[in-house]
Write a protein that holds these residues in place. Sequence first.
Motif, mmCIF file in Angstrom:
data_model
loop_
_atom_site.group_PDB
_atom_site.id
_atom_site.type_symbol
_atom_site.label_atom_id
_atom_site.label_comp_id
_atom_site.label_asym_id
_atom_site.label_seq_id
_atom_site.Cartn_x
_atom_site.Cartn_y
_atom_site.Cartn_z
ATOM 1 N N ARG A 136 9.703 -8.843 -8.562
ATOM 2 C CA ARG A 136 9.760 -7.376 -8.519
ATOM 3 C C ARG A 136 8.463 -6.766 -7.990
ATOM 4 O O ARG A 136 8.463 -5.628 -7.525
ATOM 5 C CB ARG A 136 10.114 -6.829 -9.902
ATOM 6 N N ARG A 137 7.376 -7.506 -8.028
ATOM 7 C CA ARG A 137 6.137 -7.033 -7.426
ATOM 8 C C ARG A 137 6.211 -7.048 -5.900
ATOM 9 O O ARG A 137 5.363 -6.464 -5.230
ATOM 10 C CB ARG A 137 4.961 -7.877 -7.911
ATOM 11 N N GLU A 138 7.200 -7.741 -5.375
ATOM 12 C CA GLU A 138 7.405 -7.795 -3.923
ATOM 13 C C GLU A 138 8.417 -6.751 -3.463
ATOM 14 O O GLU A 138 8.747 -6.677 -2.287
ATOM 15 C CB GLU A 138 7.890 -9.192 -3.506
ATOM 16 N N ILE A 139 8.898 -5.935 -4.403
ATOM 17 C CA ILE A 139 9.952 -4.971 -4.115
ATOM 18 C C ILE A 139 9.415 -3.551 -4.201
ATOM 19 O O ILE A 139 8.725 -3.190 -5.157
ATOM 20 C CB ILE A 139 11.130 -5.149 -5.106
ATOM 21 N N GLY A 140 9.753 -2.734 -3.193
ATOM 22 C CA GLY A 140 9.478 -1.309 -3.234
ATOM 23 C C GLY A 140 10.771 -0.547 -3.436
ATOM 24 O O GLY A 140 11.818 -0.955 -2.929
ATOM 25 N N ALA A 146 6.256 3.641 -2.395
ATOM 26 C CA ALA A 146 7.124 2.469 -2.335
ATOM 27 C C ALA A 146 6.506 1.320 -1.539
ATOM 28 O O ALA A 146 6.825 0.157 -1.789
ATOM 29 C CB ALA A 146 8.480 2.854 -1.735
ATOM 30 N N ILE A 147 5.629 1.642 -0.581
ATOM 31 C CA ILE A 147 5.044 0.584 0.252
ATOM 32 C C ILE A 147 3.604 0.251 -0.120
ATOM 33 O O ILE A 147 2.998 -0.624 0.512
ATOM 34 C CB ILE A 147 5.112 0.957 1.748
ATOM 35 N N PRO A 202 5.254 -4.320 -0.002
ATOM 36 C CA PRO A 202 6.434 -5.090 -0.399
ATOM 37 C C PRO A 202 7.084 -5.837 0.764
ATOM 38 O O PRO A 202 6.990 -5.418 1.918
ATOM 39 C CB PRO A 202 7.388 -4.005 -0.921
ATOM 40 N N LYS A 203 7.735 -6.929 0.420
ATOM 41 C CA LYS A 203 8.536 -7.660 1.414
ATOM 42 C C LYS A 203 9.944 -7.075 1.492
ATOM 43 O O LYS A 203 10.646 -7.258 2.481
ATOM 44 C CB LYS A 203 8.624 -9.139 1.024
#
Length: 254
Positions: A77-81, A151-152, A156-157
Motif C-alpha cells: 500500500r506504500r506503493e499505491i496512490g 497521491a503521487i 507510487p507505482k
Amino acid sequence: MIEVQNAIKTFDGNQVLKNVSAIFEAGKTNLIIGQSGSGKTVLMKSIVGIHRIDSGHILYDGRDITIMKRKQLNQLRREIGMLFQGSALFDSMTVLENVRFPLDMFSDETEDEKDRRARFCLERVELSHAVDLYPSEISGGMQKRAAIARAIVLNPKYLFCDEPNSGLDPKTSLLIDKLIQDITHEFNITTIINTHDMNSVMEIGENIIFINKGEKAWQGNSNEIYNTGCQPLEDFIFASELFKKIKHVHSSNK
C-alpha cells in the motif's frame, strides 16, 4: 502492471463479479467503465484490497495480493496512490501540509527532504502559488490538483482514481484528465480510473475495461470503442444524442 485473473466476488448470495479477468498496463491510463450497479466499483475496491475476492488472483507485477499477509499488504500500500472522488483534503491543513501528510506518515526523510518533495509535486501540478492556502480558499479544480499532488508524493507505482472529474465543469475535467495522463506517462505508473465521464473515455481511454452485469464484456482503447460489436457497450456509450453524432462522424471519416 496489475493483472486480475478469474475474480469472483459475492455479497449475500449475489455474485457481483463473475469470473473477471483483465490486464491494467503500466504507463497507460486504464479506465473501468459501466452502468451503476455493474460491478465496476467492486472491481476497483477488490484490486485495491478493500474487498477480498472469493476466488481468483490479483497480481501487482507478479505479486498476488490475495495471499498476502497484513505486513505484506501494508508494504504494498506504500506503493499505491489514491485520488478520492471528493479530493478528501484536510480542511485544517494548508495545501502544502496536505501534500506532505503521506510523507509525514510513511517516510523517514528529513523535514527538508519532505518539504522539497511536496513542493516538487505541487509544482508539477502547477500549484506552487497555493502552498500556504487552505482548501476552502481554492477552487474545486485546484483542490483536485492538490489531491493529485498528494497521491503521487510517495512516488507510487500504482495510482487509483475514483471518479476524478466528479463535480467539475467540462473544461476543468479535461485539464484534470490530461494531468493524470501526463503524470502516468512521465512516471510510468499503472493508473486505474473508475469513471462515468464519457469525455474521459474518449480523451484518455488508452485501455478501457467495460463491466456489464458483473462480467468483463469488452476491453480495448478509445479508437476501438466506436465499433466494438458489443451491444451493451454501444447502448451505454452512445445513449446520448451527442455521442451518437460523434459516432456517426467517426464512421463517416473512415
